[in-house]
Design an enzyme around this catalytic site. Structure first.
Site, PDB file in Angstrom:
ATOM      1  N   ASP A  78      -1.870 -46.597 -48.383  1.00 24.13           N
ATOM      2  CA  ASP A  78      -1.186 -46.148 -47.184  1.00 24.13           C
ATOM      3  C   ASP A  78      -0.370 -44.940 -47.592  1.00 24.13           C
ATOM      4  OD1 ASP A  78      -0.893 -46.815 -44.336  1.00 24.13           O
ATOM      5  OD2 ASP A  78       1.242 -46.868 -44.789  1.00 24.13           O
ATOM      6  N   ASP A 161      -1.928 -31.170 -44.445  1.00 25.01           N
ATOM      7  CA  ASP A 161      -2.032 -30.271 -45.599  1.00 25.01           C
ATOM      8  C   ASP A 161      -1.667 -28.812 -45.284  1.00 25.01           C
ATOM      9  OD1 ASP A 161      -2.759 -32.419 -47.130  1.00 25.01           O
ATOM     10  OD2 ASP A 161      -4.842 -31.822 -47.421  1.00 25.01           O
ATOM     11  N   HIS A 186       0.018 -36.815 -54.260  1.00 28.03           N
ATOM     12  CA  HIS A 186       0.645 -38.135 -54.223  1.00 28.03           C
ATOM     13  C   HIS A 186      -0.383 -39.228 -54.506  1.00 28.03           C
ATOM     14  CE1 HIS A 186      -0.844 -36.720 -50.409  1.00 28.03           C
ATOM     15  NE2 HIS A 186      -0.781 -37.902 -49.846  1.00 28.03           N
TER      16      HIS A 186
END
Length: 200
Positions: A78, A161, A186
């Site tokens: 997530d 992005d 990440h």
């Protein structure tokens, strides 16, 4: 959280996602470790309601549902964009801000309208959760700090992005190649933590 447990070579793993791009990405990452990946979509598993209030909570819901339904270890992620000036929003609601039509251009415009010129601090979070059928769960977090660009730039990537400039960079994620982004993202950082603990 349980005691760290490695995935054995030759394991079959369910990726708790219906996203074909994500399946290809994780299958490639896990292939060197002898782990075969099948997606929840391929197995026709329903998508559980993400009712938690944290990234870890929602990743855990998805991983546990897939592990329980299949009797196999399951991996879920997530992730989302957090903007300091918006109190951490959109955060766990990043996909929902884009609506059912996945209108990320509209979502990015909403972010730009909500912040001032000097309020651009932001970060991306990804949490990976590995769940086993016996109830054992391990979660791993990756984070990258950055800023919100004054306007969307770049045609690569997806989601938010085009407006995220990672720390130490002048380009947005969408102005980078996949390999450049994947080296620092990440998700890459969360996978690195998962790799160190769960992959031999």
């Amino acid at each position: 959280m349980s005691t760290p447990r490695p995935l054995e070579r030759g394991s079959r793993l369910v990726l708790a996602s219906h996203n074909k791009g994500k399946l290809a990405e994780f299958a490639a990452l896990l292939a060197p470790y002898g782990v075969t990946v099948v997606s929840a979509g391929e197995l026709n598993l329903p998508e559980p309601d993400e009712t938690a209030t944290t990234f870890e909570g929602n990743a855990r819901i998805k991983a546990e549902a897939a592990a329980t339904a299949t009797g196999l270890p399951a991996l879920a992620d997530d992730s989302g964009l957090c903007v300091s000036a918006l109190g951490g929003a959109p955060g766990i609601y990043s996909a929902r801000w884009a609506g059912p039509d996945k209108d990320f251009a509209g979502a990015m415009h909403r972010i730009e309208l909500g912040i001032g010129e000097d309020e651009r601090e932001a970060w991306f979070i990804c949490v990976l959760c590995l769940a086993f059928p016996d109830g054992a769960v391990q979660c791993f977090e990756g984070r990258i700090n950055g800023t919100i660009a004054p306007e969307p730039r770049g045609a690569e990537g997806h989601g938010y992005d085009p407006i995220f400039v990672p720390e130490g960079e002048t380009r947005t994620f969408a102005e980078m190649s996949d390999s450049e982004k994947n080296a620092i993202s990440h998700r890459a950082r969360a996978f690195e933590a998962f790799q160190k603990t769960c992959l031999a």
